[in-house]
Design a protein around this motif. Structure first.
Motif, PDB file in Angstrom:
ATOM      1  N   ILE A 140     -12.403  19.860  77.944  1.00 49.29           N
ATOM      2  CA  ILE A 140     -13.246  20.887  78.575  1.00 49.29           C
ATOM      3  C   ILE A 140     -12.393  22.063  79.030  1.00 49.29           C
ATOM      4  CG2 ILE A 140     -14.698  21.388  80.584  1.00 49.29           C
ATOM      5  CD1 ILE A 140     -15.742  18.474  80.333  1.00 49.29           C
ATOM      6  N   GLN A 141     -11.294  21.764  79.699  1.00 49.81           N
ATOM      7  CA  GLN A 141     -10.412  22.836  80.165  1.00 49.81           C
ATOM      8  C   GLN A 141      -9.816  23.601  78.973  1.00 49.81           C
ATOM      9  OE1 GLN A 141     -10.115  24.155  82.980  1.00 49.81           O
ATOM     10  NE2 GLN A 141      -9.685  22.755  84.659  1.00 49.81           N
ATOM     11  N   THR A 143     -11.113  24.082  76.015  1.00 48.89           N
ATOM     12  CA  THR A 143     -12.145  24.946  75.443  1.00 48.89           C
ATOM     13  C   THR A 143     -12.350  26.180  76.313  1.00 48.89           C
ATOM     14  OG1 THR A 143     -13.234  23.009  74.477  1.00 48.89           O
ATOM     15  CG2 THR A 143     -14.531  25.024  74.641  1.00 48.89           C
ATOM     16  N   ASN A 144     -12.319  25.992  77.618  1.00 47.75           N
ATOM     17  CA  ASN A 144     -12.492  27.132  78.539  1.00 47.75           C
ATOM     18  C   ASN A 144     -11.331  28.124  78.444  1.00 47.75           C
ATOM     19  OD1 ASN A 144     -14.872  26.010  79.468  1.00 47.75           O
ATOM     20  ND2 ASN A 144     -13.937  25.062  81.269  1.00 47.75           N
ATOM     21  N   GLN A 145     -10.165  27.654  78.049  1.00 49.26           N
ATOM     22  CA  GLN A 145      -8.970  28.510  77.983  1.00 49.26           C
ATOM     23  C   GLN A 145      -8.621  28.894  76.544  1.00 49.26           C
ATOM     24  OE1 GLN A 145      -7.870  29.420  80.966  1.00 49.26           O
ATOM     25  NE2 GLN A 145      -9.286  27.973  81.942  1.00 49.26           N
ATOM     26  N   GLY A 165      -5.318  26.817  75.051  1.00 49.01           N
ATOM     27  CA  GLY A 165      -6.174  25.657  74.799  1.00 49.01           C
ATOM     28  C   GLY A 165      -5.468  24.580  73.997  1.00 49.01           C
ATOM     29  N   LYS A 349      -7.688  25.417  88.543  1.00 55.76           N
ATOM     30  CA  LYS A 349      -8.074  26.805  88.266  1.00 55.76           C
ATOM     31  C   LYS A 349      -6.874  27.507  87.632  1.00 55.76           C
ATOM     32  CE  LYS A 349     -11.530  27.237  91.942  1.00 55.76           C
ATOM     33  NZ  LYS A 349     -11.457  25.821  92.367  1.00 55.76           N
ATOM     34  N   GLN A 352      -5.361  33.093  84.236  1.00 56.62           N
ATOM     35  CA  GLN A 352      -5.213  33.522  82.856  1.00 56.62           C
ATOM     36  C   GLN A 352      -4.275  34.708  82.690  1.00 56.62           C
ATOM     37  OE1 GLN A 352      -9.243  34.032  81.448  1.00 56.62           O
ATOM     38  NE2 GLN A 352      -9.602  31.829  81.308  1.00 56.62           N
TER      39      GLN A 352
END
Length: 475
Positions: A140-141, A143-145, A165, A349, A352
């Motif tokens: 999940i992380q 994919t988010n990154q 990712g 968190k 980025q």
């Protein structure tokens, strides 16, 4: 209560009792021992060694004990030597001297290893489920990154730009290998030792295959001496858990670095960090640090059992009592550690902009120059030298590779045309690597999708194995 002593003229010395006693740690095998005894009892009744009426009394006694063990009403006492003597004492208390009939046709040697295998099947599947939860969190992380470009590292030095990712999801691949090892372990060790007796088999267990199937095993071990002396399965389980611990340690090390002031790539949630008793500003990545620290414990447990087994002669020896505590400790520590690391990953968190700003630093695009020349027909050995000369020139003049002029590039090599600048940026470098294992966005997303499919398959295998052993494993 002891299960031996008829040929002795005096009781053991207190120091001998203290040394020999194992019930304080092997008591956790009690639920599995009840299950094995229930199956064993049905065989004794089938062989008419125990009558139907007596068998029904014993069965009720065992079921009542199982319920009382589960509730905590029945437990071991100071006179019990081990889990076997404690349960037989409980059965005798409920059924009178008839309770001792359950011992016919079995030995503590084959009983304990059967209990132990069932315990490990149960708990390794629990560990597998916890590992899958962690892998899902990483996916999940990741994919988010997926759009974040980060510096990739080798030797903890900037190497080449990568999709962040991919950096995160690499851990899922390692974790799924750990789960595969658990499944391999079950496949290889899914054979029952029950019926081996002390070492020579038992005339009261003429069909141990039936007992094995009733316990959920695929078959029986084929040599009774090997059956009671084998602890390969325990050492292998400790290796699997040590390997898991090493993977968790690597995760911990990265989160320690990423959360440092120098990196500042991630903020660890307050729920998974601690403070300082003297420095009010501190926020420490203790979950990550404990993941590193406990890896030594897992490796130590494996080493301890190896040393016990290294010169074990013949069949059962009392040294083998030392097989359980390393296993129990590794299981306990993993089942504490895995949920904490999963929580840390789920709630992390990632910053980025901080991650991306150093992606091109350290001349990490130099490989793009070498690849460009190689594609134009220049032997890679020469292309590598030219790229190195470009780095040397930039270091001397205090510029980055993409700041070299067209003329400066051509001076380095006539094939270094202005077109190379299309690749002297992190986006171009990342997007050019489109193979199945490459770092481009589409490649990484495809790999994560495959991981998610594999995880779905793993969930089904775990459910199937639990069903196979259902009714026999009810701790």
């Amino acid at each position: 209560m002891t299960l031996w002593g008829g040929r002795f003229n005096q009781s053991p010395a207190q120091s001998m009792r203290d040394l020999s006693r194992s019930v304080h740690f092997d008591w956790r095998l009690a639920p599995y021992e009840i299950e094995v005894n229930l199956v064993h009892l049905s065989n004794l009744m089938k062989q008419k060694i125990v009558s139907k009426s007596d068998g029904e009394i014993l069965q009720k006694g065992l079921l009542d004990l199982a319920s009382e063990i589960g509730s905590g009403k029945f437990t071991y006492n100071n006179d019990d030597e081990d889990v076997h003597s404690a349960i037989e004492r409980g059965l005798v208390e409920k059924c009178g001297s008839l309770g001792g009939a359950i011992r016919a046709g079995r030995s503590r040697n084959d009983l304990v290893i059967t209990d132990f295998k069932l315990y490990l099947v149960d708990h390794l599947l629990e560990i597998a489920s916890a590992i899958i939860n962690l892998a899902k969190s990483f996916n999940i992380q990741a994919t988010n990154q997926i759009d974040v470009i980060a510096p990739g590292f080798t030797h903890t030095q900037h190497a080449q730009p990568i999709t962040f990712g991919q950096e995160l999801s690499k851990h899922s691949h390692a974790l799924l290998r750990d789960v595969d090892r658990i499944f391999d372990w079950i496949d290889r060790n899914n054979y029952s030792p029950f019926g081996a007796g002390a070492l020579a088999g038992s005339s009261i267990q003429p069909e141990p295959e039936t007992t094995a199937l009733n316990l959920g095993f695929s078959g029986v071990m084929e040599n009774s001496i090997d059956a009671v002396s084998d602890r390969d399965f325990a050492a292998e389980a400790l290796f699997i858990m040590a390997m898991i611990g090493i993977h968790l340690s690597k995760i911990g090390e990265e989160f320690v670095l990423w959360s440092s002031t120098e990196f500042d790539w991630v903020e660890i949630d307050d729920a998974y960090a601690t403070g300082s008793s003297i420095m009010p500003q501190k926020k420490n990545a203790d979950v990550a640090e404990l993941a590193r620290g406990k890896s030594g414990r897992f490796i130590g447990n494996l080493t301890a059992l190896f040393v016990v087994l290294k010169a074990m002669p013949f069949a059962y020896n009392r040294d083998l009592q030392e097989d359980k505590e390393p296993i129990f400790d590794s299981v306990d520590q993993l089942l504490i550690l895995l949920p904490a690391i999963t929580g840390m990953v789920q709630t992390a968190k990632f910053k980025q902009s901080n991650i991306s700003k150093g992606a091109a630093a350290g001349y990490s695009l130099a490989t793009e120059i070498a690849d460009f020349l190689s594609k134009s027909g220049v032997p890679f050995s020469l292309a590598h030298e030219v790229a190195g000369e470009c780095v040397k020139f930039c270091e001397k003049n205090g510029i980055e590779l993409d700041q070299m002029s067209d003329q400066q590039l051509l001076t380095m090599h006539p094939n270094l045309t202005p077109e190379v600048k299309k690749f002297l940026n992190v986006s171009g470098a990342v997007s050019s690597r489109t193979s199945a294992m490459g770092t481009s966005k589409n490649s990484v997303l495809a790999a994560i999708n495959k991981l998610n499919q594999d995880i779905s398959g793993v969930d089904k295998v775990i459910a199937s194995l639990r069903k196979q052993f259902s009714g026999m494993i009810n701790p």
